[in-house]
Every structure is written in structure tokens, then in C-alpha cells.
Design a protein around this motif. Structure first.
Motif: not given
Length: 510
Positions: A77-81, A141-142, A278-294
Motif C-alpha cells: 500500500g502507498p501509505g505504508r510504503l 517484507n521491507f 497484515v502481520g508481516q512485521f518481524c516484531v509482530k507479537p506472536g505470543l501473549v501471556l494473559a491472565p485466566a481471570s475476569a
């Protein structure tokens, strides 16, 4: 007969035009030898700085054409580029400033001291010299900032090293356009055009890293491809440094307190980070540890809504699209894995974003769930729900090296009152080259303090590929002992004719 190199439109999968042919071993040799012959012409720092600034100016002048070519081959896309082009020219100008200042030479002068203890000291003078021809392997990707005119090329030229780039097959036309602009900049600076070379083809890339006149290599890409080249570089009769960025999961830890304080905000921010580009960054978060709570449930709900509202997108090529669809399906089929938003095929040429959830205990147990700890390139992430902090530690202990690691903390935790924030940062420090607090890793600022690298497989060295210190990858120190003043390089003479920063007898001077 050499194979043709085609420019392909990822939005349709159709060939656009033939751009080049794959380089033969002889053509690789010619490109490397031309670069090698240009080393002497790059010795003048003033000329190097002029080359970098002129290259930036020419890229800016041709910006509309460059962006159009890159978009046609990558669908970014032109904006990103437009932003990427600005980053690319900023890098070139930043390295010109590094060359002008001269601190990268790391000059140290220690005068002779016959009375020094425990033994007399000879006259010693040290600085850094360029390694020689650098092979650069462009990223998919760049197509600008990590490709032909990107950071590896800019930092190598700044160091005084000619460059031969192995073009990425996803944007060959953009590569040819950019190398033509860089060669024009070289000519304007009074340099031979061979100072920057370009070759196409897989076999050409292998020949390049094996060439005896190539002194170092920089790579951004997959673990598989990067490791093969890394091994080839190490197996040479004379091994060379290989600075590779190979892959990263970029873990995020969300504390219970942070989720309770702003879980919805974190969920929305996470959605933006995993779907950006579209998730094509080398620093995209691929794992998130989040609490199993409300509180964790509110985070997941906000993430679900935000990701569900994301438009489908086009990946860089059909091979990546197929790998993404298959990778998501394989992960979703694992026991205990749920898909609140299913990622995968969005049509013949598009993909849809999504995420998976899994109990953190399953990840900590290993087995088939270790697949969830491998990077999946594209708009997807894994949310591991933990019951207590011991499960956080167990999952982190199973992780490989990463470019980044992020903690989402509450205001109280940021104040350091209970020590939790400091403990988490201490746990994450061995895992990554850049640590973030209450932010998202997408977006790598070009700055002197930046570090873009990390423990293997994030990178194959301890160096950075972004920021001013990226120049250090292409230099080696040389010391002169008891050398007559007339024989010393100008940079090391007592009168310091170039007014360079240095340390003299342990003190800063110049």
C-alpha cells in the motif's frame, strides 16, 4: 540457460513483467570483483558521506515511481510504503552524519610510557577499518528499508565497504530501480558504479556468501534460509561474519493488575500490533501471556472485537500465504487450542486475521504444543492464559531468543512499589534485544540507542541491524605499535588533522 526473474502482482498472482535473469556464478564473480575494486575509492569519508546523501536525495526525487513499483510487487500500500521510503532516506542521511562525526572509528591513542607499571608501555594507536565487500540479502517484507537501499547497505557503505545485494524475488523490479538510483548517486560522488552490485537468484545467493572476496554478510529472512547461509559462511576456508536476523516470537506478558486496570485498551492495542501490515512485521507479537481471570476475559473480548473488524489482506506472495494458512490450521488442531477469531484463507489471494488461545499450562508442558512457540508469519497470535505467575515463568523458560519482549504493567507496578515489574523485566532480559513497557514492538525507531537483534534465532550475532551502531558489523580494529609519525594513518596522528573524536591516554579528546 539462466532462469528468468519475473515481477509478480501478489493481489492477482499474475506475472507483470520479466525484470532480469538469475545470475550465473560468473556474473556473481564479476559483481563481487567490481565491488572489491571500488574499496579504495570509498576510503575518503567525505566521499562516502556524499554518496549516502545523494542516494537519499535521488530516492526522494524518484519517490512516486519507487512507491508505485514497490506497491505493485508487495501490495503493502502507498501509505505504508511512503513511510518506509522516508525511513530509508532518513537512514542514509543518518549514516552520513555518523561518517562525518567519525566516532565510529573508535580511535584510541596511548603514548609510550617507560615508567608504566607493571611494565613499560609502547606507543599504541588503534582505530577501525572496513572489512571489505559485504553481501546483503534483502528482506521480503521491507522492499526499501531492509532491501537494496536499506540499513545493511547504508551502514556498510558508511563503514567504507562496497556492497553486493542479493535481491529478494518478491520485489525484483523495485530492486533494479533502487540499485540504478544508488549507482547514479555513486557516479555523482565520483565513485565507480561497481561500489553497489545486484544479483538475482537462489544459487546466486549461495555463490555470493561463498565468494572468497566477500568479507561479511547481512541477512534478514527465515530461520531456514538464514541458517543455511550462516552455516555456509562458517564452512568457508576463511569463515566470515554473518549477521542474520532469522525469526522472532516477540512475547508479551500482561499482568493481572494491568488487565484489571486497562484490559480493553490492551486488547485493542494488541489487535493493531498483530494485524499491522497484515502481520508481516518481524516484531509482530506472536505470543501473549494473559491472565485466566475476569480481567483477562475482558482483554480477550476486546481483542476478539477488534480483530473481527479487521479487513482481509494480501500477503507478500503465494508461498507465504500457503504457509500461513497451513500453519494456522496445524496450530488450531492441537488439543486445548481454541480460535475465538479464525485466521486463515480469506479468498484466492487474501487472508483473514485471527488469534488462538491455549492454557499456559499446556505450553509449559511442551510436546506438540511447542509448535505454538514457533513464529507464524502473518496476522495471527497465540494468547496463553495463565493461572498464576509460576506458569508465566515456565512458558518464558521454554522460549528461544527474540528481537523484542513486552510487559504490560499497571500504574502501581510501573512505580516499582511491589517489585513485580522489575522481576518480569529481569526474566525477559535474557530473551530479547529490546524490552518494552506498556507499548507495542511494531515500529523500530532509527536512533543511536536502538537495538534490533537478540539471542538466536532472532539473530546470529550480538549486533544490531538498526541504528547508528549497525556500522560496527562491518569494521575491525587495527593497532599500530611504535609506528613513526610519517607512516601513521592521518586518523591516528598526534595533530589529529581531521579533528576526529578520540581517547588519548584514557581521556576523551578531539
Amino acid at each position: 540457460m539462466a532462469a528468468s526473474v519475473w515481477s509478480v502482482d501478489p493481489r492477482t498472482g499474475k506475472r507483470r513483467e520479466q525484470v532480469a535473469v538469475e545470475a550465473t556464478a560468473r556474473e556473481v564473480d564479476e559483481a563481487v570483483r567490481a565491488a572489491h575494486a571500488a574499496r579504495g575509492a570509498l576510503a575518503d569519508r567525505t566521499v562516502r558521506a556524499a554518496l549516502l546523501r545523494t542516494a537519499a536525495d535521488l530516492l526522494d526525487e524518484a519517490g512516486e515511481h519507487v512507491i508505485e513499483a514497490a506497491d505493485a510487487e508487495t501490495a503493502l500500500g502507498p501509505g505504508r510504503l511512503t513511510g518506509e521510503l522516508a525511513r530509508t532516506t532518513f537512514q542514509l542521511r543518518s549514516f552520513a552524519e555518523v561518517v562525518d562525526e567519525g566516532a565510529f572509528l573508535d580511535i584510541a591513542v596511548d603514548h609510550a610510557d617507560p615508567a608504566a607499571k607493571p611494565a613499560p608501555r609502547p606507543d599504541l594507536r588503534r582505530y577501525k577499518v572496513p572489512l571489505g565487500v559485504v553481501a546483503v540479502y534483502a528482506a521480503s517484507n521491507f522492499p526499501l528499508a531492509f532491501s537494496v537501499p536499506g540499513g545493511d547497505t547504508a551502514s556498510a557503505l558508511a563503514a567504507g565497504c562496497p556492497v553486493v545485494v542479493k535481491a529478494h524475488p518478491d520485489h525484483p523490479g523495485t530492486s533494479e530501480l533502487c540499485v540504478a538510483l544508488l549507482r547514479r548517486a555513486a557516479a555523482r560522488a565520483g565513485l565507480p558504479e561497481g561500489v553497489i552490485g545486484l544479483v538475482h537468484g537462489f544459487e546466486a545467493g549461495v555463490e555470493l556468501v561463498k565468494h572468497p572476496l566477500v568479507a561479511a554478510a547481512g541477512f534478514t529472512g527465515s530461520v531456514r534460509g538464514g541458517r543455511a547461509l550462516f552455516d555456509a559462511a562458517a564452512a568457508r576456508p576463511r569463515p566470515i561474519p554473518f549477521h542474520g536476523e532469522l525469526g522472532s516470537l516477540n512475547p508479551v506478558v500482561v499482568t493481572e493488575a494491568a488487565a484489571a486496570e486497562r484490559g480493553e485498551q490492551i486488547g485493542v492495542g494488541l489487535a493493531g500490533a498483530i494485524t499491522l501490515g497484515v502481520g508481516q512485521f518481524c516484531v509482530k507479537p506472536g505470543l501473549v501471556l494473559a491472565p485466566a481471570s475476569a480481567a483477562g476475559d475482558r482483554l480477550v473480548k476486546a481483542l476478539t472485537e477488534a480483530v473481527s473488524d479487521t479487513d482481509q489482506g494480501v500477503l507478500l506472495d503465494s508461498r507465504m500465504r500457503d504457509a500461513f494458512v497451513a500453519g494456522v490450521a496445524e496450530r488450531a488442531a492441537l488439543p486445548g487450542v481454541e480460535t475465538p477469531v479464525t485466521a486463515g484463507s480469506g479468498g484466492q489471494h487474501t487472508v483473514s486475521a485471527g488469534f488462538l488461545t491455549v492454557p499456559a499450562a499446556a505450553l509449559a508442558a511442551g510436546g506438540d504444543h511447542e509448535l505454538l512457540l514457533d513464529e507464524c508469519f502473518g496476522p495471527v497470535t497465540v494468547v496463553a492464559r495463565y493461572e498464576d505467575e509460576t506458569q508465566i515463568g515456565a512458558v518464558l523458560a521454554a522460549l528461544p531468543g527474540n528481537l523484542t519482549a513486552t510487559v504490560q504493567l499497571s500504574a502501581e507496578e510501573c512505580a516499582g512499589q511491589d517489585g513485580r515489574g522489575a522481576r518480569l523485566l529481569a526474566e525477559l532480559t535474557p530473551l530479547a534485544g529490546r524490552l518494552l513497557v506498556n507499548g507495542w514492538p511494531t515500529g523500530v525507531a532509527v536512533a543511536p540507542a536502538q537495538h534490533h537483534g537478540g539471542p538466536y534465532p532472532a539473530s546470529t550475532s550480538t549486533s544490531t541491524s538498526v541504528g547508528a551502531t549497525a556500522i560496527e558489523r562491518w569494521l575491525r580494529p587495527v593497532a599500530y605499535q611504535d609506528t613513526p609519525p610519517a607512516l601513521l594513518p592521518p586518523e591516528l596522528r598526534d595533530d589529529n588533522p581531521q579533528r576526529l573524536p578520540r581517547r588519548v591516554n584514557g581521556r576523551r579528546a578531539g
